[in-house]
Motif scaffolding. Structure first.
Motif, PDB file in Angstrom:
ATOM      1  N   GLN A  92       0.826  -1.199   0.000  1.00 26.20           N
ATOM      2  CA  GLN A  92       0.000   0.000   0.000  1.00 26.20           C
ATOM      3  C   GLN A  92       0.865   1.255   0.000  1.00 26.20           C
ATOM      4  N   MET A  93       2.001   1.186   0.700  1.00 31.83           N
ATOM      5  CA  MET A  93       2.932   2.319   0.707  1.00 31.83           C
ATOM      6  C   MET A  93       3.432   2.623  -0.702  1.00 31.83           C
ATOM      7  N   ASP A 132       0.552   4.534  -2.309  1.00 31.12           N
ATOM      8  CA  ASP A 132       0.261   5.853  -1.754  1.00 31.12           C
ATOM      9  C   ASP A 132       1.450   6.805  -1.838  1.00 31.12           C
ATOM     10  N   GLU A 133       2.668   6.278  -1.592  1.00 26.87           N
ATOM     11  CA  GLU A 133       3.840   7.140  -1.481  1.00 26.87           C
ATOM     12  C   GLU A 133       4.633   7.258  -2.782  1.00 26.87           C
ATOM     13  N   PHE A 134       4.245   6.464  -3.794  1.00 24.94           N
ATOM     14  CA  PHE A 134       4.975   6.557  -5.060  1.00 24.94           C
ATOM     15  C   PHE A 134       4.021   6.664  -6.243  1.00 24.94           C
ATOM     16  N   VAL A 135       3.275   5.597  -6.525  1.00 25.98           N
ATOM     17  CA  VAL A 135       2.422   5.604  -7.715  1.00 25.98           C
ATOM     18  C   VAL A 135       1.425   6.756  -7.674  1.00 25.98           C
ATOM     19  N   ALA A 136       0.793   6.995  -6.528  1.00 29.18           N
ATOM     20  CA  ALA A 136      -0.241   8.022  -6.426  1.00 29.18           C
ATOM     21  C   ALA A 136       0.278   9.326  -5.842  1.00 29.18           C
ATOM     22  N   LEU A 137       1.588   9.505  -5.817  1.00 27.06           N
ATOM     23  CA  LEU A 137       2.150  10.719  -5.247  1.00 27.06           C
ATOM     24  C   LEU A 137       1.748  11.937  -6.077  1.00 27.06           C
ATOM     25  N   THR A 138       1.225  12.965  -5.409  1.00 25.86           N
ATOM     26  CA  THR A 138       0.817  14.198  -6.067  1.00 25.86           C
ATOM     27  C   THR A 138       1.772  15.320  -5.667  1.00 25.86           C
ATOM     28  N   PRO A 139       2.519  15.886  -6.606  1.00 25.70           N
ATOM     29  CA  PRO A 139       3.432  16.983  -6.269  1.00 25.70           C
ATOM     30  C   PRO A 139       2.665  18.188  -5.726  1.00 25.70           C
ATOM     31  N   ARG A 165      13.136   2.459   3.085  1.00 31.49           N
ATOM     32  CA  ARG A 165      13.060   2.394   4.544  1.00 31.49           C
ATOM     33  C   ARG A 165      12.064   1.332   4.993  1.00 31.49           C
ATOM     34  N   TYR A 166      10.881   1.313   4.368  1.00 33.50           N
ATOM     35  CA  TYR A 166       9.868   0.350   4.777  1.00 33.50           C
ATOM     36  C   TYR A 166      10.163  -1.051   4.237  1.00 33.50           C
ATOM     37  N   GLY A 167      10.880  -1.140   3.129  1.00 34.12           N
ATOM     38  CA  GLY A 167      11.318  -2.452   2.658  1.00 34.12           C
ATOM     39  C   GLY A 167      12.336  -3.068   3.593  1.00 34.12           C
ATOM     40  N   THR A 168      13.201  -2.237   4.172  1.00 40.77           N
ATOM     41  CA  THR A 168      14.167  -2.716   5.168  1.00 40.77           C
ATOM     42  C   THR A 168      13.460  -3.102   6.458  1.00 40.77           C
ATOM     43  N   GLN A 169      12.464  -2.313   6.835  1.00 40.62           N
ATOM     44  CA  GLN A 169      11.738  -2.601   8.073  1.00 40.62           C
ATOM     45  C   GLN A 169      11.087  -3.982   8.039  1.00 40.62           C
ATOM     46  N   GLY A 222       5.511 -21.208 -15.073  1.00 36.20           N
ATOM     47  CA  GLY A 222       5.907 -20.014 -14.354  1.00 36.20           C
ATOM     48  C   GLY A 222       4.902 -18.902 -14.599  1.00 36.20           C
ATOM     49  N   ILE A 223       4.819 -17.987 -13.633  1.00 37.92           N
ATOM     50  CA  ILE A 223       3.879 -16.878 -13.737  1.00 37.92           C
ATOM     51  C   ILE A 223       4.585 -15.609 -13.281  1.00 37.92           C
ATOM     52  N   LEU A 224       4.432 -14.548 -14.055  1.00 39.35           N
ATOM     53  CA  LEU A 224       5.006 -13.248 -13.725  1.00 39.35           C
ATOM     54  C   LEU A 224       3.887 -12.222 -13.705  1.00 39.35           C
ATOM     55  N   GLY A 225       3.825 -11.417 -12.632  1.00 40.83           N
ATOM     56  CA  GLY A 225       2.778 -10.414 -12.556  1.00 40.83           C
ATOM     57  C   GLY A 225       3.083  -9.376 -11.503  1.00 40.83           C
ATOM     58  N   PRO A 226       2.417  -8.213 -11.570  1.00 46.78           N
ATOM     59  CA  PRO A 226       2.653  -7.143 -10.603  1.00 46.78           C
ATOM     60  C   PRO A 226       1.970  -7.425  -9.268  1.00 46.78           C
ATOM     61  N   GLN A 227       2.601  -6.955  -8.190  1.00 49.91           N
ATOM     62  CA  GLN A 227       2.056  -7.143  -6.851  1.00 49.91           C
ATOM     63  C   GLN A 227       1.237  -5.945  -6.390  1.00 49.91           C
ATOM     64  N   ILE A 228       1.219  -4.891  -7.183  1.00 50.62           N
ATOM     65  CA  ILE A 228       0.514  -3.668  -6.808  1.00 50.62           C
ATOM     66  C   ILE A 228      -0.369  -3.237  -7.970  1.00 50.62           C
ATOM     67  N   GLU A 229      -1.090  -2.145  -7.754  1.00 54.37           N
ATOM     68  CA  GLU A 229      -1.891  -1.554  -8.830  1.00 54.37           C
ATOM     69  C   GLU A 229      -0.925  -0.838  -9.772  1.00 54.37           C
ATOM     70  N   MET A 230      -0.610  -1.489 -10.879  1.00 53.99           N
ATOM     71  CA  MET A 230       0.464  -1.026 -11.761  1.00 53.99           C
ATOM     72  C   MET A 230      -0.043  -0.005 -12.777  1.00 53.99           C
TER      73      MET A 230
END
Length: 440
Positions: free
Chosen positions: A80-81, A84-91, A130-134, A372-380
């Motif tokens: 979700q981060m 919210d924090e990248f794909v949907a980021l609004t400058p 940061r959150y990937g490390t967490q 094998g299957i390849l696909g996105p884990q987020i709303e791409m």
């Protein structure tokens, strides 16, 4: 006196040299297993392979100080981060209003981010890292027990290798492994990437992501298809491929979707499907023998009553396609020709399994024979998804590279060339060694 002994052939894997036996699969450099059978028990971790020291010929094992429920919760938060924090980021401007002159939702509408403001991009990437490390170090591997510290140290040493490793994560507890991160270098610790700080340069952040450093695949208890005949089909001059899509996605032609369709059709045994009925009819065909299946459509999770959510795809007719659709129409394996396609599910969340195994669309595809299957884990974002697909199918259809090698190289390409991390959001379920066989 010499005489010829009677001979009876009981196993002929090449059918008299008319069919090739399966390729020998190379063992991964590292296998990491997580046993999480019950939500009220701690996770048991194990690892082995040439990338870690052997312990008297045994694997490394440790009990982690975390319950599966917490790991799943934090993993969902990480995904979700990314939205919210990248794909949907609004400058925003200094007053908190949308910045004038900027592309709305730039990280969703652009593939190449090299022209975007440096400070904004640095801060966004630093938060993702940061959150990937967490998730990896504070939640999954957190704790100060000596056993745990040793296990964490050996795993960190392997993951920090400058050599790109082939890593298999084998577990029913699915994590977004390519989106997880190694800790920051000591000289990066002074800035955590919050809104009041820029964070390190993208070129220093990207190599911390596991999806940048290594080839990764996730396998689970049902990762390998139950194939009645495990021999590879003979190479073909014209591979059998399919495009299963919703023609309403990008009807204005703003992405490279048309170019992907052209590559799939060019010189291949190609079929296009736009309705659930067409897909069901193909699945019922016991002679179905495609080598690459490509899905370009919307995907979303839905729930029925109190049941866990499950993935649903929709083609042009907007009729729901889920795991049960495949199970209801596919004949038993022993009644079909060997069916081992590589599947690119280019639909939102298609690389993310649901909580109910039987409702996981990928599981149904594996049970039907997918390699094998390849696909996105987020709303791409559609633009990125189409450009990623064009690069992947072009290289895979050439028959020279494996799916794992292509996915890893594309993740690095978009990071290095476009300063875009969305390639890390694609997950490979099995199929790291899958390669399309074709004649010269």
């Amino acid at each position: 006196m010499a005489h010829e002994l009677p001979t009876r052939i009981t196993h002929d894997p090449s059918l008299g040299f008319t069919r090739l036996p399966r390729h020998v699969i190379r063992h991964p450099d590292l296998v990491v297993g997580l046993d999480a059978r019950r939500d009220d028990e701690n996770v048991r971790a194990r690892m082995y392979g040439p990338a870690v020291p052997s312990l008297s010929g045994s694997e490394h094992t440790v009990t982690l100080r975390v319950r599966p429920r917490e790991v799943r919760s934090v993993a969902a938060r990480l995904r979700q981060m990314w939205r919210d924090e990248f794909v949907a980021l609004t400058p925003l401007d200094p007053t908190g209003r949308p910045a004038p002159g900027r592309t709305p939702l730039p990280y969703a509408s652009l593939v190449d981010l090299t022209a975007e403001p440096e400070a904004e991009l640095r801060a966004a990437l630093a938060r993702l890292a940061r959150y990937g490390t967490q998730l990896l170090y504070d939640v999954l591997l957190g704790g100060e027990d000596e056993e745990l510290k040793l296990f964490r140290g050996f795993l960190t040493d392997a993951l920090s290798s400058d050599r790109a490793l082939r890593i298999r994560f084998h577990s029913d507890l699915f994590l977004p492994w390519p989106m997880l991160c190694l800790p920051a270098a000591a000289d990066d610790d002074g800035n955590d990437g919050d809104d009041d700080g820029e964070g390190p340069a993208p070129e220093r952040v990207f190599p911390r992501f596991l999806g940048y450093r290594h080839q990764l695949e996730h396998t689970g208890g049902n990762a390998y298809a139950r194939v009645a005949d495990d021999r590879d089909p003979p190479p073909r001059r014209a591979p059998a491929v399919s495009l299963n899509h919703d023609t309403g996605v990008d009807a204005q032609g703003l992405t490279l979707a048309a170019e992907v369709a052209a590559v799939l059709a060019d010189g291949n045994d190609f079929v296009e499907r736009t309705t659930r009925a067409e897909l069901e009819r193909a699945l019922r065909d016991s002679l179905l023998d495609e080598q690459l299946m490509y899905f370009w459509c919307h995907g979303h999770f839905t729930a029925s009553g109190d049941e866990p959510p499950y993935l649903v795809l929709r083609l042009s007719d907007q009729r729901a396609i889920d795991a049960y659709t495949l199970r209801a129409h596919r004949p038993p394996l022993d009644a079909c020709v060997p069916f081992r396609p590589f599947v690119l599910l280019n639909a939102c969340f298609a690389g993310l399994p649901g909580n109910a195994d039987l409702a996981y669309l990928g599981r149904a595809l594996f049970d039907a024979g997918a390699c094998g299957i390849l696909g996105p884990q987020i709303e791409m974002p559609q633009r990125f998804a189409a450009e990623y697909a064009l690069a992947f199918v072009t290289r895979y259809l050439a028959g020279r590279e494996t799916a794992g090698g292509i996915a890893h190289d594309l993740a690095r390409h978009f990071a290095d060339t476009c300063r875009n991390p969305l390639g890390f959001a694609y997950a490979l379920h099995s199929g790291m060694d899958s390669r399309l066989e074709r004649t010269a």
